[in-house]
Design a protein around this motif. Structure first.
Motif, PDB file in Angstrom:
ATOM      1  N   ILE A 131       8.798  76.451  72.696  1.00 26.75           N
ATOM      2  CA  ILE A 131       8.666  75.095  73.222  1.00 26.75           C
ATOM      3  C   ILE A 131       7.440  74.490  72.561  1.00 26.75           C
ATOM      4  CG2 ILE A 131       8.271  73.666  75.268  1.00 26.75           C
ATOM      5  CD1 ILE A 131       9.726  75.766  76.927  1.00 26.75           C
ATOM      6  N   VAL A 132       7.625  73.393  71.845  1.00 22.50           N
ATOM      7  CA  VAL A 132       6.538  72.733  71.117  1.00 22.50           C
ATOM      8  C   VAL A 132       6.341  71.356  71.728  1.00 22.50           C
ATOM      9  CG1 VAL A 132       5.700  71.923  68.885  1.00 22.50           C
ATOM     10  CG2 VAL A 132       7.097  74.017  69.013  1.00 22.50           C
ATOM     11  N   VAL A 133       5.172  71.117  72.278  1.00 19.26           N
ATOM     12  CA  VAL A 133       4.876  69.889  73.005  1.00 19.26           C
ATOM     13  C   VAL A 133       4.049  68.969  72.114  1.00 19.26           C
ATOM     14  CG1 VAL A 133       3.908  68.915  75.125  1.00 19.26           C
ATOM     15  CG2 VAL A 133       4.899  71.223  75.142  1.00 19.26           C
ATOM     16  N   THR A 134       4.490  67.710  71.980  1.00 20.07           N
ATOM     17  CA  THR A 134       3.809  66.778  71.083  1.00 20.07           C
ATOM     18  C   THR A 134       3.241  65.590  71.838  1.00 20.07           C
ATOM     19  OG1 THR A 134       5.857  65.589  70.553  1.00 20.07           O
ATOM     20  CG2 THR A 134       5.269  67.470  69.153  1.00 20.07           C
ATOM     21  N   ALA A 135       2.821  65.820  73.084  1.00 20.60           N
ATOM     22  CA  ALA A 135       2.108  64.832  73.884  1.00 20.60           C
ATOM     23  C   ALA A 135       1.044  65.573  74.683  1.00 20.60           C
ATOM     24  CB  ALA A 135       3.062  64.088  74.826  1.00 20.60           C
ATOM     25  N   GLY A 136      -0.042  64.891  75.005  1.00 18.20           N
ATOM     26  CA  GLY A 136      -1.104  65.521  75.765  1.00 18.20           C
ATOM     27  C   GLY A 136      -0.645  65.874  77.165  1.00 18.20           C
ATOM     28  N   ALA A 137      -0.582  67.158  77.478  1.00 23.49           N
ATOM     29  CA  ALA A 137      -0.064  67.623  78.770  1.00 23.49           C
ATOM     30  C   ALA A 137      -1.216  67.987  79.687  1.00 23.49           C
ATOM     31  CB  ALA A 137       0.856  68.823  78.574  1.00 23.49           C
ATOM     32  N   TRP A 138      -1.203  67.453  80.905  1.00 23.18           N
ATOM     33  CA  TRP A 138      -2.239  67.801  81.869  1.00 23.18           C
ATOM     34  C   TRP A 138      -1.946  69.146  82.530  1.00 23.18           C
ATOM     35  CZ3 TRP A 138      -2.573  68.347  87.264  1.00 23.18           C
ATOM     36  CH2 TRP A 138      -3.882  68.412  87.754  1.00 23.18           C
ATOM     37  N   ASP A 139      -0.688  69.536  82.565  1.00 25.09           N
ATOM     38  CA  ASP A 139      -0.290  70.774  83.216  1.00 25.09           C
ATOM     39  C   ASP A 139       0.922  71.357  82.488  1.00 25.09           C
ATOM     40  OD1 ASP A 139      -0.241  72.851  85.020  1.00 25.09           O
ATOM     41  OD2 ASP A 139       0.209  71.632  86.772  1.00 25.09           O
ATOM     42  N   ILE A 140       1.336  72.549  82.897  1.00 26.88           N
ATOM     43  CA  ILE A 140       2.535  73.193  82.358  1.00 26.88           C
ATOM     44  C   ILE A 140       3.561  73.278  83.483  1.00 26.88           C
ATOM     45  CG2 ILE A 140       3.483  75.296  81.350  1.00 26.88           C
ATOM     46  CD1 ILE A 140       0.784  75.781  80.040  1.00 26.88           C
ATOM     47  N   PRO A 141       4.606  72.463  83.433  1.00 24.67           N
ATOM     48  CA  PRO A 141       5.588  72.440  84.516  1.00 24.67           C
ATOM     49  C   PRO A 141       6.316  73.780  84.658  1.00 24.67           C
ATOM     50  CG  PRO A 141       5.847  70.535  83.062  1.00 24.67           C
ATOM     51  CD  PRO A 141       4.911  71.483  82.382  1.00 24.67           C
ATOM     52  N   PRO A 142       6.724  74.141  85.869  1.00 21.69           N
ATOM     53  CA  PRO A 142       7.474  75.390  86.066  1.00 21.69           C
ATOM     54  C   PRO A 142       8.727  75.467  85.202  1.00 21.69           C
ATOM     55  CG  PRO A 142       6.762  74.501  88.181  1.00 21.69           C
ATOM     56  CD  PRO A 142       6.418  73.473  87.148  1.00 21.69           C
TER      57      PRO A 142
END
Length: 405
Positions: free
Chosen positions: A164-175
């Motif tokens: 899983i590659v995230v390309t936005a600033g994430a405040w948390d990691i969803p379940p």
């Protein structure tokens, strides 16, 4: 794997080759990522931008802004995209979920997984989804599946994902991301940590997620249900404290402290690797938050220049301190020091100086932190304490624990 339909094919190919050459060694370290960047026509995803701008390695291009002019979607700089793809270590045949759809990164991922793999890209914005689909089709990557949805819930129908590659600033990691990750999977996410952002490669473990690497980065923030809860607390005209959750300190006393005399102390310790030092300071003592001051406030002498770029501030009662630097050949170029304010300035300065010396003697290198994400359970809820506790950052869905080796 694709036929490149460039306009001004020769110029685009030449610029692309030069960009890849610039990225090699620092951001790109593998042949697979080199081949992907060489193959994908980046300019076809930079609609409306000059050809040369599309191939500037360190330039992000804004795709969409709010009515107030704030960027909410962008084509990230090729440099950080390369760094994150190297962190991800994508292999042929893998199933990959991309969170945040610009199109270009998904095309790079499709090159990496090859014809036997699968790339699913999800975005919450209908305009961005349609744009990504169009750009991918134009560039010949119509095998990428682009989904309109809130990424807080992942994309269940494509799970499990090897990456899983995230390309936005994430405040948390969803379940949902953890649940949809394969047992030996990896998440690469620009995670917000008390006002800082680091691209962290997390490997799945029996207890949660464990970092294998982290790098400095910056991204537009996540939208939807996963949006962050950081708050800006005004400290004075032109200066703010950025806090996760409740502030929990005497802001009026701190505002009074700004008007007091500044206490300057020096550590005798070297100042370098500022991104590593910054992360250490933010995660190695309770009561540390991020201070940001305007250039005008610095010019008036209220704050040092270090505060204009954002600097960890240690708060104690109605006093606070933050890091400064000065030239010092004896420490290898620069020496770290402290400015402190308020009635307990001597004490808070001494504590901050001790942190600076600990960093220089024990942790002055890259990759010294080990970052663990522990999903929230009744046990973690009762044992983690405040989000400003040393080394622990409490999130909505779990806890980030940072340990220094």
């Amino acid at each position: 794997m694709t036929t490149v339909r460039d306009s001004s094919v020769g110029d685009a190919a030449s610029l692309r080759s030069a960009m890849v050459g610039e990225l090699r060694g620092e951001a790109i370290t593998s042949e697979a990522v080199t081949a992907a960047f060489t193959a994908v026509p980046r300019h076809l995803f930079a609609v409306g931008e000059p050809l040369r701008a599309a191939y500037e390695a360190n330039r992000a291009l804004v795709i969409k802004r709010t009515t107030d002019g704030e960027a909410i979607s962008s084509l990230s700089a090729a440099h950080i995209q390369a760094v994150m793809l190297e962190q991800a270590a994508v292999e042929p045949g893998m199933r990959v979920l991309e969170v945040g759809s610009g199109g270009y990164n998904a095309a790079l991922l499709q090159e990496l997984v090859g014809p036997s793999g699968k790339v699913v890209s999800v975005d919450i914005d209908p305009e961005i989804v349609e744009r990504a689909r169009g750009c991918l089709a134009e560039a010949g990557y119509d095998r990428v599946e682009v989904v309109l949805a809130d990424a807080e819930n992942g994309v269940p129908h494509g799970a499990p994902y090897d990456r899983i590659v995230v390309t936005a600033g994430a405040w948390d990691i969803p379940p949902a991301w953890v649940e949809q990750l394969a047992p030996a999977g990896r998440i690469v996410v620009p995670l917000r940590l008390k006002g800082l952002t680091r691209s962290i490669a997390f490997d799945r473990t029996s207890s949660g997620l464990q970092s294998s690497s982290y790098r400095l980065c910056g991204f537009v923030p996540m939208q939807g249900d996963g949006a962050g809860t950081e708050q800006r607390v005004p400290l004075s005209d032109g200066a703010d404290l950025w806090v996760e959750g409740e502030a929990g300190f005497d802001i009026e006393a701190l505002r009074e402290a700004v008007r007091s005399a500044q206490l300057e102390r020096w550590s005798g310790a070297a100042f370098d690797l500022p991104d590593e030092l910054e992360l250490f300071l933010m995660t190695s003592a309770p009561g540390v938050v991020l201070l940001r001051a305007s250039t005008e406030a610095a010019e008036q002498g209220l704050f040092a220049l270090s505060a204009t770029r954002g600097v960890p501030a240690l708060i104690s009662g109605g006093s606070f301190a933050y890091r400064i630097k000065r030239p010092n050949e004896a420490t290898g170029g620069f020496e770290s020091g402290v400015l402190a304010y308020g009635p307990e300035a001597e004490d808070v300065a001494a504590r901050y100086v001790d942190l600076l010396r600990r960093w220089a003697s024990d942790h002055r290198r890259r990759g010294a932190a080990r970052i663990q994400y522990i999903p929230r359970t009744p046990a973690t809820t009762t044992t983690t304490g405040s989000s400003r506790s040393s080394g622990l950052i409490v999130k909505r869905h779990g806890v980030v624990e940072v340990a220094w080796q």
